[in-house]
Write a protein that holds these residues in place. Structure first.
Motif, PDB file in Angstrom:
ATOM      1  N   TRP A  90      -5.618  -1.121  -6.557  1.00 52.27           N
ATOM      2  CA  TRP A  90      -4.672  -1.659  -7.538  1.00 52.27           C
ATOM      3  C   TRP A  90      -3.522  -0.685  -7.786  1.00 52.27           C
ATOM      4  N   VAL A  91      -3.828   0.591  -7.807  1.00 51.21           N
ATOM      5  CA  VAL A  91      -2.787   1.597  -8.031  1.00 51.21           C
ATOM      6  C   VAL A  91      -1.769   1.587  -6.892  1.00 51.21           C
ATOM      7  N   ILE A  92      -2.288   1.573  -5.656  1.00 51.69           N
ATOM      8  CA  ILE A  92      -1.384   1.576  -4.490  1.00 51.69           C
ATOM      9  C   ILE A  92      -0.532   0.315  -4.468  1.00 51.69           C
ATOM     10  N   LEU A  93      -1.153  -0.842  -4.716  1.00 53.25           N
ATOM     11  CA  LEU A  93      -0.405  -2.098  -4.730  1.00 53.25           C
ATOM     12  C   LEU A  93       0.668  -2.076  -5.819  1.00 53.25           C
ATOM     13  N   GLY A  94       0.318  -1.545  -6.978  1.00 53.46           N
ATOM     14  CA  GLY A  94       1.287  -1.459  -8.074  1.00 53.46           C
ATOM     15  C   GLY A  94       2.476  -0.584  -7.723  1.00 53.46           C
ATOM     16  N   LEU A  95       2.209   0.541  -7.066  1.00 53.99           N
ATOM     17  CA  LEU A  95       3.296   1.431  -6.658  1.00 53.99           C
ATOM     18  C   LEU A  95       4.207   0.760  -5.630  1.00 53.99           C
ATOM     19  N   MET A  96       3.599  -0.011  -4.727  1.00 54.78           N
ATOM     20  CA  MET A  96       4.400  -0.733  -3.737  1.00 54.78           C
ATOM     21  C   MET A  96       5.306  -1.757  -4.409  1.00 54.78           C
ATOM     22  N   VAL A  97       4.760  -2.481  -5.384  1.00 54.65           N
ATOM     23  CA  VAL A  97       5.551  -3.492  -6.105  1.00 54.65           C
ATOM     24  C   VAL A  97       6.688  -2.826  -6.867  1.00 54.65           C
ATOM     25  N   LEU A  98       6.407  -1.693  -7.500  1.00 57.51           N
ATOM     26  CA  LEU A  98       7.462  -0.968  -8.213  1.00 57.51           C
ATOM     27  C   LEU A  98       8.562  -0.515  -7.250  1.00 57.51           C
ATOM     28  N   PHE A 108      10.827  -4.353   4.802  1.00 57.56           N
ATOM     29  CA  PHE A 108       9.715  -3.504   5.233  1.00 57.56           C
ATOM     30  C   PHE A 108       8.672  -3.356   4.129  1.00 57.56           C
ATOM     31  N   VAL A 109       9.123  -3.009   2.925  1.00 62.41           N
ATOM     32  CA  VAL A 109       8.185  -2.832   1.812  1.00 62.41           C
ATOM     33  C   VAL A 109       7.527  -4.159   1.462  1.00 62.41           C
ATOM     34  N   CYS A 153       0.709  -7.546   3.381  1.00 63.72           N
ATOM     35  CA  CYS A 153      -0.459  -7.160   4.187  1.00 63.72           C
ATOM     36  C   CYS A 153      -1.506  -6.445   3.325  1.00 63.72           C
ATOM     37  N   PHE A 154      -1.049  -5.533   2.481  1.00 68.02           N
ATOM     38  CA  PHE A 154      -1.986  -4.784   1.643  1.00 68.02           C
ATOM     39  C   PHE A 154      -2.687  -5.712   0.648  1.00 68.02           C
ATOM     40  N   ARG A 195     -10.344  -8.914   6.252  1.00 69.12           N
ATOM     41  CA  ARG A 195      -9.682  -7.636   6.466  1.00 69.12           C
ATOM     42  C   ARG A 195      -9.603  -7.276   7.950  1.00 69.12           C
ATOM     43  N   ARG A 196     -10.697  -7.537   8.688  1.00 66.74           N
ATOM     44  CA  ARG A 196     -10.709  -7.197  10.110  1.00 66.74           C
ATOM     45  C   ARG A 196      -9.675  -8.027  10.874  1.00 66.74           C
ATOM     46  N   LEU A 197      -9.573  -9.312  10.539  1.00 68.33           N
ATOM     47  CA  LEU A 197      -8.607 -10.184  11.207  1.00 68.33           C
ATOM     48  C   LEU A 197      -7.174  -9.718  10.930  1.00 68.33           C
TER      49      LEU A 197
END
Length: 692
Positions: free
Chosen positions: A82-90, A117-118, A124-125, A135-137
């Motif tokens: 959730w933290v990584i996804l939030g940083l990407m959205v920001l 790109f982002v 994807c994330f 996830r594997r697919l």
């Protein structure tokens, strides 16, 4: 386990080396490859070529290595997923909505590409975070796309190398770097010259097939993701391999051969491109038509009196040691001034100042970059093939306008509102005796507005007044060269100064704000004790755009140039043809300076002046004389145009039309003059004849 992860690299590397070797074989038998090759040459071509290709691929595969290094399931665990996804959205929101983000500062499509790109990374994330069973697919799809991009780029590069060889008979050089700069012209030329759609369709089809075969044989590498120790081993391996590549590639490039085709064939195109990007001089004597240096020197210098490079300039009147302020204005095409037909009133101050000044109405920039303008105004030489002297390694101790002023006892400074390390300005001016005042010289309270290029021109104007006041107190005359920045993308400036808001980011606004800043500068200067003893020279560094229907559309290279000094310089218009390299020698003439000169520009008021002008891109070198434009280009190409000019209803405005002259009717005398000017200049630069 870690060695299993090498399979994708082996397949891709093998594919790249195989195609590169096949390309060498094709180029070896290409009609343009006329050299004779013995057995040793063949060994060199394919042996050294194999090593070059392997090392280049090792470096290029670093992106694939990064992909494997970031493969992990743990990053999706709470709360990290959730933290990584939030940083990407920001990050996406920052790019999309923050008006002055770092990507938008550079204009163009940079911000849009960053958003795409982002955005893809977020999608994807998020899918892998919320759909763990898929996830594997999703990971397999991402992996296939990466393999496909590698294969497509390998094929695209090799096809490009073939066509480049077909045109020039060499690997990538600075011309290829130039192609990245002039994308519109290059893409247009490719679209008209080759069957692009069928060609790309075939390349994409082949890439899909090869990518599928590699994917099918290596996808099991994603079944068990590497752990920390395996990733560390992969990282260490690639650091070592990349270090070896960076160390040995330059060494292999030194394996010269008497047969230039052998050297070119054993080289790697990507490595040659990187070398050209960092070594930015295009070899005139290899790619351009020549006459022989003795003939070129004689033919070029016959327009000078005396006809020698180092010559004594003798003034007829008494020397005037007035202060000189040279202001080179960013991207100020002539078309922006009312004097050249503009009806938008975006340069009201410059238009009014021109009426009180010596104005050169038929004046042409040497190039379309700031460094070209600075080169022309400082070195007073024609532009040479490749990059400006300012950005070359050997740029110190040149004979410059600054060195002439210093010989007369002047303080000499270069003023720039940005960081002068950009475009190598700090190195060039610092190594040629100029004191530098740039962004680093400003106190926080001296900056009211700044963007990526530096402080606004109004702040620089205030700083310039402080600098000039300090110099005036020294008792010595001063020469200050101020380079403006505000009329440059992103065209942002303080609000409330002109009637065009700064957040619109329009070029017209940038032009009008710079005009306003110059008005402020002159208003402040007029109150200073040194004002009436100062000559102000205002000139554009280059045109705003050089795109046109011909390689060198001369109407686009036309720029304004004025010399103003209250009670000293008589207001008048000089309508004769002249080049940017003539401006400072003309100013020296107005000051009645006697000095030894190596300038290739001339005082346009001298009896020996011959009207002509130089205009150029990185590759095309133009010479305007006697109503004709002669262009020499890489590949020893020669073109010539007749220039038909019609006076318009607006003062000093000309409509310039082109008519290409057939080869049988070309003016050989002007062709030789063109070649001589550029060949002699290139030779003198190479052999340091233009040093102090």
């Amino acid at each position: 386990m870690i060695f299993g992860k090498i399979k994708p690299f082996l397949y891709l590397g093998g594919f790249y080396v195989l195609l590169s070797s096949l390309l060498r074989l094709i180029l070896l038998f290409h009609p343009i490859t006329t050299g004779h090759f013995d057995f040793i040459d063949i060994i060199r071509i394919f042996g050294i070529g194999f090593i070059n290709d392997s090392l280049v691929f090792a470096l290029a595969s670093s992106f694939l290595a990064l992909y494997f290094l970031f493969l992990s399931n743990s990053k999706f665990h709470r709360p990290w997923g959730w933290v990584i996804l939030g940083l990407m959205v920001l990050a996406e929101l920052y790019i999309a909505f923050y008006p002055n983000n770092i990507f938008r500062q550079y204009g163009g499509v940079v911000a849009e590409l960053a958003m795409i790109f982002v955005g893809i990374k977020i999608i994807c994330f998020a899918l892998m975070l919320f759909l763990p069973k898929q996830r594997r697919l999703i990971r397999n799809i991402n992996y296939f796309i990466i393999i496909f991009l590698y294969v497509l780029l390998i094929i695209l590069n090799l096809v490009s190398e073939y066509f480049f060889w077909n045109e020039f008979g060499v690997r990538y050089n600075f011309i290829a770097v130039d192609y990245l700069i002039y994308t519109n012209e290059v893409i247009g030329n490719i679209m008209e010259s080759y069957p692009v759609i069928p060609l790309f369709s075939v390349m994409i089809l082949i890439s899909l097939i090869v990518s599928y075969l590699i994917f099918r044989r290596t996808k099991e590498e994603l079944e068990i993701l590497p752990n920390i120790s395996q990733k560390l081993g992969l990282l260490i391996s690639f650091v070592i391999i990349c270090s070896l590549g960076l160390f040995f590639l330059p060494k292999l490039a030194n394996f010269q051969s008497k047969n230039n085709f052998t050297y070119e064939l054993q080289s790697n195109g990507i490595e040659r491109f990187a070398y050209a990007f960092s070594h930015n001089e295009l070899d005139f004597f290899k790619f351009y038509p020549t006459l022989g240096i003795q003939k070129s020197e004689k033919l070029f210098l016959e327009d000078f009196k005396p006809p020698v490079l180092r010559r004594k300039i003798n003034a007829s009147g008494s020397e005037q040691k007035k202060n000189v302020v040279l202001i080179s204005v960013e991207s100020l095409s002539a078309e922006y001034l009312k004097h050249y037909g503009n009806q938008q009133n975006i340069t009201p101050f410059l238009d009014s100042l021109a009426d009180k000044s010596l104005m050169f109405t038929n004046f042409y920039a040497t190039g379309n970059r700031t460094v070209r303008g600075l080169e022309a105004l400082t070195l007073c030489i024609p532009p040479t093939a490749g990059e400006s002297v300012i950005k070359r390694e050997d740029n110190r101790n040149k004979f410059t306008t600054g060195s002439v002023f210093r010989s007369k006892g002047y303080n000499v400074e270069f003023l720039y509102g940005g960081y002068s390390y950009f475009d190598n300005m700090k190195s060039f001016f610092g190594n040629n005796g100029y004191q530098i005042v740039d962004r680093d010289s400003f106190l926080p309270q001296e900056v009211s507005f700044a963007n990526v290029w530096g402080v606004c021109d109004e702040d620089m104007a205030k700083k310039a007044i402080k600098v000039m006041n300090a110099e005036a107190k020294s008792g010595k005359p001063f020469f200050n060269h101020w380079m403006t920045v505000s009329n440059h993308r992103p065209f942002t400036y303080p609000d409330g100064k002109i009637d065009i808001p700064g957040d619109i980011k329009s070029r017209d606004g940038g032009v009008k704000y710079t005009d306003y800043a110059l008005r402020c500068f002159f208003a402040m200067a007029k109150k200073q004790s040194w004002y009436k003893n100062t000559v102000f020279v205002i000139v554009a560094d280059h045109c705003a755009s050089s795109a046109g229907s011909t390689e060198l559309p001369i109407d686009k290279y036309r720029i304004p140039a004025i010399v103003f000094s209250e009670g000293f310089v008589k207001p008048q218009k000089f309508d004769g043809l002249m080049s940017q390299i003539d401006l400072m020698p003309t100013v020296f003439g107005l000051l009645n300076f006697s000095y030894e000169s190596k300038f290739l520009g001339q005082d346009v008021f001298s009896d020996s002046y011959v009207p002509r002008a130089y205009i150029a891109t990185y590759e095309n070198l133009g010479y305007i004389r006697d109503q004709q434009l002669t262009i020499i280009s890489a590949g020893k190409k020669i073109e010539q145009y007749t220039l038909q000019m019609e006076k318009s209803n607006w003062p000093d405005q000309y409509n310039i039309n082109y008519k290409e002259i057939l080869t049988k009717n070309q003016n050989r005398k002007l062709i030789d003059k063109t070649i001589a000017a550029y060949e002699a200049t290139s030779y003198w630069l190479k052999h340091k004849n233009l040093d102090q």
